[in-house]
Design a protein around this motif. Structure first.
Motif, PDB file in Angstrom:
ATOM      1  N   LYS A 190      18.187  24.762  29.256  1.00 19.50           N
ATOM      2  CA  LYS A 190      17.519  23.461  29.378  1.00 19.50           C
ATOM      3  C   LYS A 190      17.294  22.846  28.004  1.00 19.50           C
ATOM      4  O   LYS A 190      17.464  21.629  27.819  1.00 19.50           O
ATOM      5  N   GLN A 191      16.944  23.676  27.016  1.00 22.25           N
ATOM      6  CA  GLN A 191      16.750  23.165  25.654  1.00 22.25           C
ATOM      7  C   GLN A 191      18.064  22.654  25.085  1.00 22.25           C
ATOM      8  O   GLN A 191      18.099  21.610  24.429  1.00 22.25           O
ATOM      9  N   PHE A 196      20.680  21.508  26.762  1.00 24.50           N
ATOM     10  CA  PHE A 196      21.039  20.274  27.460  1.00 24.50           C
ATOM     11  C   PHE A 196      20.211  19.101  26.931  1.00 24.50           C
ATOM     12  O   PHE A 196      20.755  18.035  26.636  1.00 24.50           O
ATOM     13  N   SER A 197      18.908  19.320  26.778  1.00 31.57           N
ATOM     14  CA  SER A 197      18.041  18.245  26.298  1.00 31.57           C
ATOM     15  C   SER A 197      18.365  17.874  24.860  1.00 31.57           C
ATOM     16  O   SER A 197      18.339  16.692  24.488  1.00 31.57           O
ATOM     17  N   THR A 198      18.691  18.857  24.049  1.00 31.72           N
ATOM     18  CA  THR A 198      19.065  18.583  22.663  1.00 31.72           C
ATOM     19  C   THR A 198      20.355  17.777  22.602  1.00 31.72           C
ATOM     20  O   THR A 198      20.477  16.845  21.803  1.00 31.72           O
ATOM     21  N   ARG A 199      21.311  18.140  23.450  1.00 37.12           N
ATOM     22  CA  ARG A 199      22.569  17.379  23.485  1.00 37.12           C
ATOM     23  C   ARG A 199      22.319  15.939  23.929  1.00 37.12           C
ATOM     24  O   ARG A 199      22.900  15.005  23.397  1.00 37.12           O
ATOM     25  N   LEU A 200      21.444  15.768  24.909  1.00 36.80           N
ATOM     26  CA  LEU A 200      21.102  14.408  25.342  1.00 36.80           C
ATOM     27  C   LEU A 200      20.435  13.623  24.218  1.00 36.80           C
ATOM     28  O   LEU A 200      20.715  12.446  24.017  1.00 36.80           O
ATOM     29  N   ALA A 201      19.550  14.288  23.480  1.00 40.96           N
ATOM     30  CA  ALA A 201      18.845  13.619  22.392  1.00 40.96           C
ATOM     31  C   ALA A 201      19.786  13.246  21.256  1.00 40.96           C
ATOM     32  O   ALA A 201      19.518  12.309  20.498  1.00 40.96           O
TER      33      ALA A 201
END
Length: 123
Positions: A52-53, A55-60
Motif C-alpha cells: 500500500k505504501q 502504491f501510494s508513493t507511486r501515485l504521489a
C-alpha cells in the motif's frame, strides 16, 4: 531428435543436483547480503502495508513525472522549431532512438505471438 532429448534431460538433472547442493547456501547468502531491505516482522500484514505504501508513493510521484514529461515535450518542440540549427549527430541519435523503439515493438509482438514470426505454431 531423441539424442537431443537425452542430452537435455541429463543437463536438467545436473542443474537440479547443483541447485539441491548449493541452493540453501545461496539463499542464506542472498538474505545476508540484503538484510538491510528486510522488514521485521516478516508477516503478511507487513507485506500488505508495504504494498500500500509503494502504491501510494507511486501515485504521489505522478505530478512530478507529469511535469518532467511536459518539460521534455517543450524541449522537443523547441528543437523542432529550430530544426534548421539541428546537427547531423542529433538527428542521427533521434533516428536511432526511433529505430530502437520500433525494434522493441517488433520484439514484443513476436513474444506475444509465442516466439513465432507468422503467428502459427508449427507442430
Amino acid at each position: 531428435m531423441a539424442s537431443k532429448l537425452v542430452q537435455l534431460q541429463s543437463k536438467a538433472a545436473q542443474a537440479s543436483q547443483f541447485v539441491t547442493k548449493h541452493g540453501c547456501a545461496y539463499y542464506k547468502q542472498l538474505l545476508e547480503r540484503n538484510k538491510q531491505y528486510i522488514q521485521e516482522p516478516p508477516t503478511v500484514e507487513k507485506c500488505n502495508l508495504l504494498s500500500k505504501q509503494l502504491f501510494s508513493t507511486r501515485l504521489a510521484s505522478l505530478p512530478g513525472r507529469q511535469e518532467a514529461f511536459w518539460k521534455e515535450l517543450d524541449s522537443v518542440k523547441q528543437l523542432w522549431k529550430n530544426k534548421h540549427e539541428l546537427k547531423v549527430e542529433d538527428a542521427g541519435i533521434a533516428a536511432l532512438f526511433g529505430l530502437e523503439c520500433f525494434a522493441w515493438f517488433c520484439a514484443g509482438e513476436i513474444v506475444g505471438r509465442g516466439f513465432t514470426i507468422t503467428g502459427y505454431h508449427v507442430k
